[in-house]
Scaffold this active site. Structure first.
Site, PDB file in Angstrom:
ATOM      1  N   GLY A   8       0.807  -1.215   0.000  1.00  0.00           N
ATOM      2  CA  GLY A   8       0.000   0.000   0.000  1.00  0.00           C
ATOM      3  C   GLY A   8       0.834   1.254   0.000  1.00  0.00           C
ATOM      4  O   GLY A   8       0.489   2.248  -0.653  1.00  0.00           O
ATOM      5  N   HIS A  40      -4.799 -10.137   6.684  1.00  0.00           N
ATOM      6  CA  HIS A  40      -4.264  -8.776   6.679  1.00  0.00           C
ATOM      7  C   HIS A  40      -4.768  -7.945   7.855  1.00  0.00           C
ATOM      8  O   HIS A  40      -3.973  -7.407   8.618  1.00  0.00           O
ATOM      9  CB  HIS A  40      -4.624  -8.060   5.374  1.00  0.00           C
ATOM     10  CG  HIS A  40      -4.326  -6.584   5.406  1.00  0.00           C
ATOM     11  ND1 HIS A  40      -3.071  -6.086   5.162  1.00  0.00           N
ATOM     12  CD2 HIS A  40      -5.110  -5.510   5.693  1.00  0.00           C
ATOM     13  CE1 HIS A  40      -3.095  -4.769   5.279  1.00  0.00           C
ATOM     14  NE2 HIS A  40      -4.317  -4.385   5.597  1.00  0.00           N
ATOM     15  N   GLU A  91       4.300  18.759  -3.423  1.00  0.00           N
ATOM     16  CA  GLU A  91       3.816  19.355  -2.174  1.00  0.00           C
ATOM     17  C   GLU A  91       3.623  18.340  -1.051  1.00  0.00           C
ATOM     18  O   GLU A  91       3.998  18.596   0.101  1.00  0.00           O
ATOM     19  CB  GLU A  91       2.502  20.097  -2.409  1.00  0.00           C
ATOM     20  CG  GLU A  91       2.645  21.455  -3.053  1.00  0.00           C
ATOM     21  CD  GLU A  91       2.617  21.393  -4.568  1.00  0.00           C
ATOM     22  OE1 GLU A  91       2.623  22.452  -5.212  1.00  0.00           O
ATOM     23  OE2 GLU A  91       2.583  20.262  -5.108  1.00  0.00           O
ATOM     24  N   HIS A 105      -6.749  28.696  -8.948  1.00  0.00           N
ATOM     25  CA  HIS A 105      -5.656  29.177  -8.118  1.00  0.00           C
ATOM     26  C   HIS A 105      -6.109  30.184  -7.053  1.00  0.00           C
ATOM     27  O   HIS A 105      -5.286  30.713  -6.318  1.00  0.00           O
ATOM     28  CB  HIS A 105      -4.579  29.828  -8.989  1.00  0.00           C
ATOM     29  CG  HIS A 105      -3.742  28.856  -9.743  1.00  0.00           C
ATOM     30  ND1 HIS A 105      -4.273  27.889 -10.575  1.00  0.00           N
ATOM     31  CD2 HIS A 105      -2.386  28.687  -9.796  1.00  0.00           C
ATOM     32  CE1 HIS A 105      -3.297  27.176 -11.109  1.00  0.00           C
ATOM     33  NE2 HIS A 105      -2.145  27.637 -10.647  1.00  0.00           N
TER      34      HIS A 105
END
Length: 655
Positions: free
Chosen positions: A159, A261, A407, A469
């Site tokens: 993952g 899991h 970012e 933006h």
């Protein structure tokens, strides 16, 4: 030579403790602890440079369990190796107040280096830790003494590799040649929904080779082989990715399937697994005696490693008193200089992003620990640090980090640097792109890490770039995260104080919003505004002792309110700048009332969502905000189209 018999007992004990803790809690993820027990055993027994008696030793190796759902693997090995994690703690796994929560949490459990669980973020934070190690080594090591010399290890699962943040962070790590970063891949090809071939068929090895990593292959159950692979990894100047073939839920009846899991094995499943693994079926939380004996024999070795370092550190300190003073300041986050902030005159006109850049460089002089950079926006964010160098594979001493357009990873890397200790990281992007990094900001807040976020282009006044933006809901969303401080400076003077406030913070991340457009430095009626601002708000225009209207505004909107107030006739208007709304709301009532005054009406103004202002404004007709997306046009035209002008605000105030 490693003690394989002792390590086999450790691995068996990890499986025993993990199965029983998960079964007792009736909640948890047994697959990874059962599948990776040998790795944890050899890592904590033979590979890591650490001292369980002192989990805060500065030059320890770091280990990050990026696949945080497998937390019982970590809790078990921490207990067995001698960290302050008791058997009673393990028995309270996932219970209220337990020091062994569902996913590892920094500050809650001795030996846990960072909070993990949101997949992929752990390996990104490990990249930050590895960067921090190289930065501090370049700064403090001398030809005679090496006081910073440790490795960062991480364990990732399927993952973690699917989440995009791992790609962002590992790409940068390869570019920077972080040779002291070693990542283990639990290669079991199983996720919750089935085999990874249902959605993940890429060639992972080629992917990491393309990133510039050394890729090695091994067997999760060959502990001697794992140790040899680590030694090979250490001989290369590239980060290393060690792919270990494994069997999820090893020993359980449904090993190798998604069924092991994320759910307890059940009483019958636990009994069957114990029988298969040679563990006593009739005993719970059983530790194999040889495991205890093994770590008892390692205790003095662990302590000796730290003692040796302490001797070198003391010698280095005596011979390098200036470096030692800088070291202490970095580790404590203290200033070493009293460089003055710039002085502005009333009427000066400049963007707060520019004022922020000036203040940032002052802070860099005051705090030698301050390092960071932007997501490929150094110019627009105004985050350059002239003369302080750019960090790279060739220059580890540079204080500017070029994160690239990443970012999410940028934020997580900064969090990892902060967790490592010794550095105060900042990162920067456009405000609207805070959404790209938000999950990492949330973890930084959860871990109380004082990472600084510089968010420029903070409103509709971005103008021509358009609604993609122009932040509308962004600051409301940031303020909604617990333990995140959000500051919007109204002019250049406030921008300077915002930086001081950010650097003074110690237990939370700080997000600062700055403008692209110029703002006029305005006169402040509060003579002590620099201190009052630290309550979250202060009086810019008093109006009178008992104003008819008090207008609360943040950021660039303070100037808008001042213009509008001048257009109001027959009413006294108090103007209050609110750089930190949430901090102001937390103040005692007497402080809030003193600043707001006994006004008949309170109006809130912000070029964004009204969310959160409702509790301060008098009512719906006193919320002058924007609850729709913007437009692509010059800034003044956008404001006109949205009805967000001084004239429109004056109409609102005259009602």
């Amino acid at each position: 030579m490693i003690n394989e018999k002792g390590l086999e007992a450790v691995a068996a004990s990890i499986r025993s403790l993990s199965m029983d803790a998960i079964q007792k809690a009736n909640s948890g993820h047994p697959g990874l602890p059962l599948g990776c027990a040998e790795l944890a055993a050899v890592l904590y027994g033979e590979i890591l440079k650490h001292n369980p008696a002192n989990s805060h030793w500065a030059d320890r190796d770091r280990f990050v369990l990026s696949a945080g759902h497998g937390s019982m693997l970590l809790y078990s090995i921490l207990h067995l190796s001698g960290y302050d994690v008791s058997l009673d703690d393990i028995k309270q796994f996932r219970q209220a107040g337990s020091r062994c929560p569902g996913h590892p949490e920094f500050g809650m459990t001795d030996g846990v280096e960072c909070t993990t669980g949101p997949l992929g973020q752990g390996v990104a934070m490990a990249v930050g830790m590895a960067i921090a190690e190289t930065m501090l080594a370049a700064r403090f090591n001398t030809a005679k003494h090496t006081i910073v010399d440790h490795y960062t290890y991480a364990l990732v699962g399927e993952g973690c590799l699917m989440e995009g943040i791992s790609s962002e962070a590992c790409s940068l790590a390869g570019h920077l040649k972080l040779g002291k970063l070693i990542v283990f891949y639990d290669e079991n090809h199983i996720t919750i929904d089935g085999n990874t071939d249902i959605a993940f068929t890429e060639d992972v090895a080629k992917r990491y080779e393309a990133y510039g990593w050394q890729v090695l292959h091994g067997d999760m159950y060959d502990m001697k082989g794992i140790a040899e692979l680590v030694e090979k990894a250490k001989s290369d100047d590239r980060p290393s990715f060690i792919m270990l073939k494994s069997l999820i839920g090893k020993g359980a009846p449904k090993q190798g399937t998604p069924a092991v899991h994320g759910a307890p094995l059940g009483d019958e499943g636990v009994a069957a697994a114990k029988k298969e693994l040679g563990l006593p079926v009739d005993q719970t939380f059983y530790v194999v005696p040889e495991a205890s004996a093994y770590f008892a024999s390692r205790k003095d070795i662990f302590a000796a490693a730290e003692a040796k370092w302490n001797t070198v550190f003391d010698e280095w300190s005596k011979e390098n008193p200036e470096k030692r003073a800088e070291w202490d300041a970095c580790m404590a986050g203290k200033a070493t200089d009293s460089a003055a902030l710039p002085e502005y005159k009333i009427g000066d006109s400049l963007a707060t992003r520019k004022a922020s850049g000036t203040a940032l460089n002052v802070m860099a002089k005051r705090y030698v620990s301050l390092v960071g950079g932007s997501a490929d926006l150094e110019g627009p964010n105004v985050t350059a640090l002239p003369g302080l160098g750019v960090y790279s594979a060739a220059d580890r001493g540079g204080r500017t980090i070029r994160f690239g357009i990443r970012e999410f990873a940028m934020s997580a890397i900064c969090t990892g640097m902060s967790l490592h200790g010794g550095l105060r990281p900042f990162c920067a992007t456009f405000a609207v792109f805070a959404d790209y990094l938000r999950p990492s900001l949330r973890l930084a807040a959860l871990m109380k890490q004082p990472v600084i976020y510089v968010l420029t282009h903070d409103s509709i006044y971005v103008g021509e770039d358009g609604p993609t933006h122009q932040p509308i809901e962004t600051f409301s969303a940031l303020r909604a995260i617990p333990n995140v401080q959000v500051l919007r400076a109204g002019d250049a003077e406030e921008a300077s104080i915002a930086w001081e406030m950010a650097m003074e913070s110690t237990d939370h991340p700080v997000c600062m919003g700055f403008t692209r457009q110029n703002l006029t430095v305005y006169e402040k009626d509060d003579p002590d505004w620099r201190n009052t601002m630290r309550t979250g708000a202060y009086i810019v225009r008093k109006g009178s002792d008992t104003p008819d209207i008090t207008v609360l505004a943040s950021g660039s909107e303070v100037s808008l309110v001042l213009d509008a107030a001048a257009k109001v006739s027959g009413k006294t208007v108090r103007v209050v700048s609110v750089p930190d709304r949430e901090l102001f709301k937390k103040q005692p009532a007497v402080i809030r009332e003193k600043i707001i005054g006994n006004a008949a009406r309170v109006v809130a103004v912000e070029a964004g969502s009204r969310m959160g202002w409702e509790g301060l404004a008098s009512g719906e007709d006193s919320l002058f905000c924007i609850d729709r997306f913007g437009e692509s046009a010059p800034a003044k035209e956008v404001a006109r189209m949205l009805g967000f002008t001084a004239d429109k605000l004056a109409e609102c105030l005259n009602k």
